[in-house]
Design a protein around this motif. Structure first.
Motif, short mmCIF file in Angstrom:
data_model
loop_
_atom_site.label_atom_id
_atom_site.label_comp_id
_atom_site.label_asym_id
_atom_site.label_seq_id
_atom_site.Cartn_x
_atom_site.Cartn_y
_atom_site.Cartn_z
N TRP A 28 43.85 -19.73 91.55
CA TRP A 28 44.50 -19.20 92.74
C TRP A 28 44.54 -17.69 92.49
CZ3 TRP A 28 43.20 -23.08 95.53
CH2 TRP A 28 43.67 -24.21 95.80
N THR A 29 43.79 -16.73 93.51
CA THR A 29 43.98 -15.57 93.75
C THR A 29 45.77 -15.25 94.99
OG1 THR A 29 42.60 -15.03 93.12
CG2 THR A 29 43.47 -13.74 94.09
N PRO A 30 46.56 -15.09 94.21
CA PRO A 30 47.34 -14.24 95.88
C PRO A 30 47.04 -13.69 96.77
CG PRO A 30 48.23 -13.47 93.84
CD PRO A 30 47.01 -14.26 92.89
N PRO A 31 47.54 -13.88 97.35
CA PRO A 31 47.70 -12.62 98.81
C PRO A 31 48.51 -11.40 98.72
CG PRO A 31 48.49 -14.53 99.51
CD PRO A 31 48.42 -14.62 98.73
N GLU A 32 47.44 -10.19 99.16
CA GLU A 32 48.36 -8.98 98.85
C GLU A 32 49.73 -8.83 99.68
OE1 GLU A 32 45.76 -5.84 100.21
OE2 GLU A 32 43.97 -6.36 98.52
N LYS A 33 49.48 -9.66 100.40
CA LYS A 33 50.66 -9.50 101.27
C LYS A 33 51.64 -11.09 102.01
CE LYS A 33 49.29 -7.57 106.18
NZ LYS A 33 49.43 -6.45 106.95
N PHE A 34 52.44 -10.89 102.71
CA PHE A 34 52.83 -12.61 102.77
C PHE A 34 53.32 -12.43 104.75
CE2 PHE A 34 53.44 -13.15 98.05
CZ PHE A 34 52.34 -13.75 97.88
N ASP A 35 52.96 -13.72 105.51
CA ASP A 35 53.14 -13.63 106.68
C ASP A 35 55.23 -14.26 106.26
OD1 ASP A 35 50.27 -12.82 107.29
OD2 ASP A 35 50.27 -14.90 107.83
N GLN A 36 54.91 -15.03 105.69
CA GLN A 36 56.02 -16.22 105.66
C GLN A 36 56.54 -16.21 104.09
OE1 GLN A 36 57.35 -17.74 108.97
NE2 GLN A 36 56.01 -15.86 109.44
N ASN A 37 58.45 -15.83 104.07
CA ASN A 37 58.59 -16.56 102.76
C ASN A 37 58.89 -17.76 102.36
OD1 ASN A 37 60.77 -13.93 104.24
ND2 ASN A 37 60.59 -13.52 102.12
N MET A 38 58.72 -18.44 103.25
CA MET A 38 58.79 -20.07 103.18
C MET A 38 58.07 -21.27 104.28
SD MET A 38 61.74 -22.18 102.60
CE MET A 38 61.97 -21.85 101.14
N VAL A 39 57.02 -21.78 104.38
CA VAL A 39 56.46 -22.69 105.10
C VAL A 39 56.70 -23.88 105.05
CG1 VAL A 39 54.07 -23.95 106.08
CG2 VAL A 39 54.58 -21.32 105.69
N VAL A 40 57.67 -25.22 105.56
CA VAL A 40 58.56 -25.87 105.95
C VAL A 40 57.22 -27.10 106.82
CG1 VAL A 40 60.04 -27.88 106.14
CG2 VAL A 40 60.13 -25.22 105.85
N ILE A 41 56.94 -28.14 106.25
CA ILE A 41 55.73 -29.17 106.45
C ILE A 41 56.48 -30.10 105.97
CG2 ILE A 41 53.71 -29.96 105.78
CD1 ILE A 41 52.91 -28.33 104.17
N GLY A 42 57.27 -30.33 107.74
CA GLY A 42 57.66 -31.81 108.17
C GLY A 42 59.60 -31.94 108.32
N ALA A 43 59.28 -32.00 109.68
CA ALA A 43 60.75 -31.63 110.38
C ALA A 43 62.35 -32.97 110.52
CB ALA A 43 60.38 -30.91 112.07
N ALA A 84 49.53 -30.06 109.61
CA ALA A 84 49.38 -29.06 107.73
C ALA A 84 48.36 -29.17 107.59
CB ALA A 84 51.08 -28.70 108.14
N ARG A 85 48.02 -28.58 106.75
CA ARG A 85 46.64 -28.25 105.02
C ARG A 85 46.92 -27.31 104.11
NH1 ARG A 85 43.73 -31.82 104.21
NH2 ARG A 85 42.50 -31.83 102.00
N ILE A 86 47.88 -27.46 103.19
CA ILE A 86 47.98 -26.65 102.13
C ILE A 86 46.27 -26.20 101.70
CG2 ILE A 86 48.77 -25.44 100.52
CD1 ILE A 86 51.25 -28.51 100.65
N LEU A 87 45.93 -24.62 101.97
CA LEU A 87 45.19 -24.23 100.98
C LEU A 87 45.06 -23.70 99.97
CD1 LEU A 87 43.20 -23.26 104.51
CD2 LEU A 87 43.29 -25.53 103.91
N SER A 88 45.85 -23.04 99.36
CA SER A 88 46.40 -22.73 98.13
C SER A 88 48.17 -22.50 97.94
CB SER A 88 45.76 -21.23 98.14
OG SER A 88 46.60 -20.37 98.41
N PRO A 89 48.37 -22.01 96.76
CA PRO A 89 49.87 -22.46 96.71
C PRO A 89 50.56 -21.03 97.60
CG PRO A 89 48.46 -22.15 94.59
CD PRO A 89 48.14 -22.35 95.57
N TRP A 90 50.04 -20.66 98.52
CA TRP A 90 50.46 -19.64 99.19
C TRP A 90 49.31 -19.90 100.51
CZ3 TRP A 90 48.69 -17.85 94.28
CH2 TRP A 90 49.18 -18.07 93.21
#
Length: 739
Positions: A230-245, A348-354
């Motif tokens: 996996w290649t991490p992105p250069e920057k991140f939109d969020q600090n955390m994404v939570v799946i399930g409320a 939601a679908r996890i595409l990569s670790p980030w």
């Protein structure tokens, strides 16, 4: 223990005894080594092979028997044979001896120790099974650590003998080299403290920190291996994404927002998850309706005459929905949006670790929290799909009251709903495969719940198994539904309108990308997480029912704190999830509430314990309310007031449990509870009286016998001492005093 083991143990004990009886240790001192150094050198020069073999065998025996002297032999061997030859001899001799000690511990001691102390060794066994080689390697790298303890303790764990030998051979090499390096200067060393010369001190210091450095480096290596594809992105939109409320997801998002992190919460169905919509909230609402009906039937007991009662089932279920709607704002999108959470409805679908995709949009994030919950288990029983079956998800959609309800499963959900529907007028049959209801609870607690459910009219069938379902078309066009049960080899048939499945829950682990990422699941079907709630990817966490091991709303919320904090601040400090004090309650009548271990678990784990029992039928408030049934049962170590666990069975047991939970969480014993003022008359006094029962059972009898003698002596008419100053007072003062 069989005869072979006894014989081997006797031989080993005899050899160790000879060491001490004949004081053989005197030959393994620094002084003796120095005294014999020159003489032994001549012998070695004459017969190098024989001398080396003799030294090797003696070293193996000393190490195998865990005798003192290995350090002196290492120094002596270096002085006699030189650095490289002694390094070869000591390296193999120490490893072979250590492996023999390891095998002795495994062959003779492990079964006994695992039986008696298995509950304490289980975390070690799990750690060894998962990362045993590295764990052993770090221990071997520290030369001042008592290696004989490592040998014996490792024999009690599941680590393989081959792994133990190879890791020990490599791991002890560095420490052995340090000692041998010092041994080459044996002639100049006067005491063992002389080993700590400047070069040796530096070597030891390096060896001391090396395990931590090695672990850090290995962590980086392992992380790179896991993330290699996996290649991490250069920057991140969020600090955390939570799946399930649900509970876990909501709390994770709440904490992230509270510390000003950017967090997105994704829910595919309804905010609040199972607890709000199909679990805790609706079940407690219908329990309240059932409790009201039960109170009405007991009205005469209180001198109250009532008219004819009628259950409007549709209205009961409407109230359940009203309760859900009233609580919904607590978990709503509006509330969490105001708190700073970006709430999204979608799959939601996890595409990569980030990366997480939702509604066609890709979101990059530093951390991901999986809180997808669980669903009711629907077993593969022949004919089930041909009959009307319900689960804890679908039962709340009923509009007409079933006349006959069959409940499969005698756990908390099954017992709660069976009793509630029975009290509301449905004839309920409750089927459980085990020998008791609430199988995790003490038999005494289960028996009392069983009694009260039977008193309410529930037809309880223990040790029955549903093998198939049948349907028959009757002459009037209606359909007859029958469950075929098996009990002790015989067939039992039960007719029903609906069958309610309460056989457990299955974690939701499919359909959102875990398979593609290679995130594994456990034997229980939950996401495999470590003690920090991390999956194989250190930035992906799982909490709640999808992670286990507890399927409780408050357990999910508890885990959520660890996941959020470890995800956002784990680079500075990580926290292991702590389940040591986790309460639980079953809301039958009577309620069953528990924290810590119960007597059944104490017996299974081989823990020496005492039981403190207080019957709630003795409690004034319970008597006034006609709820004088049930008990409090506290588990303590023998002779100590430490609370290992508490079980309460009775009215409002869940509320009463809080005091024990608080005491356990903050290491307060029963003496502290006994010394706390409780208002009278209240149900909470029961906890104080339970503590009083412990105090009475553990009263210091010897001291009390002496106190009794003191009081007897005081009753012998001993005259009080005279205050001489009183005789010197003026007469007028005496008169005033007499008045």
């Amino acid at each position: 223990m069989d005869r072979k083991k006894l014989l081997l143990a006797a031989i080993v004990v005899s050899l160790i005894g000879c060491w001490f009886i004949f004081d053989l240790g005197q030959y393994f001192t620094l002084e003796q080594a120095k005294a014999q150094q020159l003489a032994l050198k001549d012998t070695i020069a004459a017969q190098p092979f024989t001398a080396s073999l003799t030294y090797f065998v003696i070293y193996v025996l000393v190490t195998a028997l865990s005798l003192p002297g290995a350090a002196i032999m290492t120094l002596l061997g270096a002085a006699l044979f030189g650095f490289w030859w002694s390094l070869l001899l000591v390296s193999f001799a120490s490893t072979i001896g250590a492996t023999l000690a390891f095998l002795f511990s495994r062959y003779i001691l492990r079964d006994w120790v695992q039986t008696k102390f298995g509950h304490r060794l289980s975390p070690i066994n799990a750690g060894i099974k998962k990362d045993g080689a590295f764990y052993l390697f770090t221990l071997r790298l520290i030369p001042v650590f008592p290696f004989f303890l490592v040998n014996l303790l490792m024999g009690l764990t599941p680590i393989k003998t081959k792994v133990f030998y190879l890791v020990s051979q490599v791991g002890m090499l560095a420490g052995t080299a340090v000692y041998i390096n010092a041994g080459t200067q044996l002639g100049e060393i006067e005491t063992l403290s002389g080993i700590i010369s400047a070069p040796v001190l530096v070597s030891l210091a390096l060896l001391g920190v090396f395990p931590f450095v090695a672990k850090f480096v290995m962590g980086i290596v392992q992380k790179r291996r896991v993330y290699a594809d996996w290649t991490p992105p250069e920057k991140f939109d969020q600090n955390m994404v939570v799946i399930g409320a649900g509970a876990g997801g909501l709390v994770s998002a709440y904490i992230a927002a509270a510390v000003k992190a950017k967090v997105t919460l994704i829910e595919r169905h309804k905010m609040g998850g199972d607890c709000l919509n199909t679990g805790c909230v609706p079940s407690k609402a219908i329990i309240r309706a059932a409790h009201t009906m039960a109170e009405i039937t007991k009205a005469k007991e209180f001198g109250i005459t009532t008219g004819e009662t009628h259950v409007d089932f549709k209205q009961v279920m409407q109230r359940v929905q009203n309760v859900i709607q009233k609580i919904e704002p607590h978990d709503s999108v509006e509330r969490y949006s105001k708190l700073g959470v970006n709430c999204i409805s979608g799959e939601a679908r996890i595409l990569s670790p980030w990366e997480v995709e939702v509604n066609g949009e890709r979101i990059t994030t530093r951390n991901i929290v999986i809180a997808t919950g669980a669903r009711p288990l629907v077993p593969n029983i022949p004919g089930l799909n041909e009959v009307s079956y319900l689960t804890s998800d679908s039962i709340w959609q009923l509009e007409e009251q079933p006349k006959k309800l069959l409940v499969l499963g005698g756990g908390p959900i099954g017992c709660e709903l069976a009793q509630s529907f029975q009290r509301l007028g449905t004839q309920v049959s409750l089927v459980e495969m085990a020998e008791q209801l609430l199988i995790r609870e003490d038999e005494e607690a289960s028996t009392l719940v069983h009694q009260y459910l039977s008193n309410d009219g529930v037809d309880i069938k223990l040790q029955h198994k549903a093998v198939r379902f049948e349907t028959t078309e009757l002459e009037d066009g209606t359909r007859q539904q029958i469950a075929v049960l098996e009990h002790n080899g015989e067939t039992v048939k039960v007719e029903f309108d609906y069958v309610m499945l309460a056989l457990g829950r299955v974690a939701n682990v499919q359909g959102f990308g875990l398979e593609e990422l290679g995130i594994t699941t456990t034997e229980r079907g939950t996401v495999d997480v470590n003690e920090y709630l991390q999956t194989k990817y250190s930035n992906i966490f799982a909490v709640g029912d999808v992670a286990g091991p507890f399927q409780l709303t408050h357990a999910a919320a508890h885990q959520a704190w660890y996941a959020a904090v470890n995800g956002l601040f784990g680079q500075f400090k990580k926290f292991k999830a702590d389940y040591s004090v986790l309460p639980a309650a079953t809301y039958t009548a009577p309620e069953v509430a528990r924290v810590g271990i119960n007597e059944k678990e104490a017996k299974a784990q081989g823990i020496p314990y005492e039981v403190v029992r207080y019957g709630i039928d003795d409690l004034d408030r319970a008597i006034t309310d006609s709820t004088d049934y049930g008990f409090i049962k506290v588990i303590t170590p023998k002779g100590k007031d430490t609370i290992l666990g508490a079980t309460i069975v009775g009215s409002n047991a869940g509320e009463m449990l809080a005091e024990f939970t608080l005491a356990m969480r903050h290491n307060l014993g029963l003496n502290k509870i006994l010394g706390t003022v409780h208002p009278y008359p209240t149900m909470s006094e029961a906890t104080k009286y339970a503590a009083g029962q412990w105090k009475q059972a553990n009263a210091p009898q010897l001291l009390l016998s002496w106190v009794e003698k003191y009081h007897a002596w005081m009753r012998q008419g001993k005259k009080p001492s005279v205050d001489k100053s009183a005789t010197d007072q003026p007469a007028v003062l005496k008169e005033n005093k007499d008045m």
